[in-house]
Design an enzyme around this catalytic site. Structure first.
Site, PDB file in Angstrom:
ATOM      1  N   HIS A  89     -10.015   1.193   2.675  1.00 50.50           N
ATOM      2  CA  HIS A  89      -9.517   2.523   3.069  1.00 50.50           C
ATOM      3  C   HIS A  89     -10.668   3.452   3.454  1.00 50.50           C
ATOM      4  O   HIS A  89     -10.535   4.271   4.355  1.00 50.50           O
ATOM      5  CB  HIS A  89      -8.737   3.174   1.920  1.00 50.50           C
ATOM      6  CG  HIS A  89      -7.310   2.708   1.814  1.00 50.50           C
ATOM      7  ND1 HIS A  89      -6.417   2.802   2.855  1.00 50.50           N
ATOM      8  CD2 HIS A  89      -6.609   2.159   0.782  1.00 50.50           C
ATOM      9  CE1 HIS A  89      -5.229   2.329   2.474  1.00 50.50           C
ATOM     10  NE2 HIS A  89      -5.328   1.926   1.219  1.00 50.50           N
TER      11      HIS A  89
ATOM     12  N   HIS B 271      -9.371  -3.699  -1.428  1.00 51.94           N
ATOM     13  CA  HIS B 271      -8.304  -2.986  -0.710  1.00 51.94           C
ATOM     14  C   HIS B 271      -8.655  -1.492  -0.606  1.00 51.94           C
ATOM     15  O   HIS B 271      -8.578  -0.892   0.471  1.00 51.94           O
ATOM     16  CB  HIS B 271      -6.970  -3.187  -1.445  1.00 51.94           C
ATOM     17  CG  HIS B 271      -5.815  -2.415  -0.884  1.00 51.94           C
ATOM     18  ND1 HIS B 271      -4.700  -3.019  -0.348  1.00 51.94           N
ATOM     19  CD2 HIS B 271      -5.586  -1.078  -0.785  1.00 51.94           C
ATOM     20  CE1 HIS B 271      -3.860  -2.088   0.087  1.00 51.94           C
ATOM     21  NE2 HIS B 271      -4.365  -0.895  -0.185  1.00 51.94           N
ATOM     22  N   GLU B 272      -9.062  -0.902  -1.728  1.00 49.35           N
ATOM     23  CA  GLU B 272      -9.387   0.536  -1.731  1.00 49.35           C
ATOM     24  C   GLU B 272     -10.643   0.816  -0.909  1.00 49.35           C
ATOM     25  O   GLU B 272     -10.714   1.807  -0.186  1.00 49.35           O
ATOM     26  CB  GLU B 272      -9.563   1.060  -3.156  1.00 49.35           C
ATOM     27  CG  GLU B 272      -8.345   0.911  -4.072  1.00 49.35           C
ATOM     28  CD  GLU B 272      -7.033   1.368  -3.448  1.00 49.35           C
ATOM     29  OE1 GLU B 272      -7.051   2.283  -2.601  1.00 49.35           O
ATOM     30  OE2 GLU B 272      -5.983   0.793  -3.791  1.00 49.35           O
TER      31      GLU B 272
ATOM     32  N   CYS C  58       0.846  -1.189   0.000  1.00 43.88           N
ATOM     33  CA  CYS C  58       0.000   0.000   0.000  1.00 43.88           C
ATOM     34  C   CYS C  58       0.886   1.245   0.000  1.00 43.88           C
ATOM     35  O   CYS C  58       1.885   1.299   0.725  1.00 43.88           O
ATOM     36  CB  CYS C  58      -0.885  -0.026   1.243  1.00 43.88           C
ATOM     37  SG  CYS C  58      -1.957   1.406   1.401  1.00 43.88           S
TER      38      CYS C  58
END
Ligand SMILES: [Zn+2]
Length: 179
Positions: free
Chosen positions: A150, A146-147, A101
């Protein structure tokens, strides 16, 4: 506008990485964030970037995937923005792959994470049109998950199984500060 060095975990500036993001209510604001994300991702490289990584707690992320010259089987997604994304469904089948990341030690630390092979996502596109996509490419699904993490104040380290921590590894050559 110019590229913003992604905020880092473990720093005061990186607190946005652990915050829940808010919905975009003004599309113009969403577009502005998308443009900042694009500029930053263009400069530092990578396959995705979320607003909290540039210090903005809003539900926006971008993905940039193109087949590369080594033909590693990446899907041809191009550069795509997801505003107010909502994961509607994920497959039970998972795959394990090393993730890094831009906000975790400048993309130098990699760890194995299990993620769903495919998913269904609802979001607004850059024109404000609501879309529902079914993503059946495991790597594309991985980047989206993954995004999206966030936006919920999570980084990949929090998804790792304790037994995999001993296999975390450094990729010093990928340090984005060398740009
Ligand atoms: Zn990330």
């Amino acid at each position: 506008m110019s590229a913003i060095l992604p905020k880092q975990i473990g720093t005061p500036e990186g607190e946005s990485l652990f915050r829940q993001s808010e919905k975009i209510t003004d599309l113009k604001e969403g577009i502005k964030i998308v443009n900042s994300l694009k500029e930053t991702l263009d400069y530092y490289g990578g396959v995705g970037l979320a607003a909290p990584q540039i210090g903005i707690s809003k539900k926006v992320f971008i993905v940039h995937l193109e087949p590369d010259k080594d033909d590693t089987g990446l899907p041809n997604v191009g550069l795509k923005a997801y505003i107010n994304p909502e994961i509607l469904d994920t497959a039970h089948e998972t795959n394990v792959y090393a993730e890094g990341c831009l906000s975790v030690f400048y993309a130098t630390l990699y760890g194995a994470i299990a993620r769903s092979n495919c998913l269904k996502i609802k979001y607004l596109d850059i024109k404000g049109k609501e879309r529902i996509d079914e993503i059946d490419h495991p790597f594309h699904a991985r980047v989206i998950l993954h995004e999206n993490d966030h936006l919920n104040g999570k980084v990949f380290l929090q998804r790792m199984k304790p037994e995999d921590f001993s296999r975390l590894h450094w990729e010093e050559d990928l340090d984005i500060r060398k740009k």
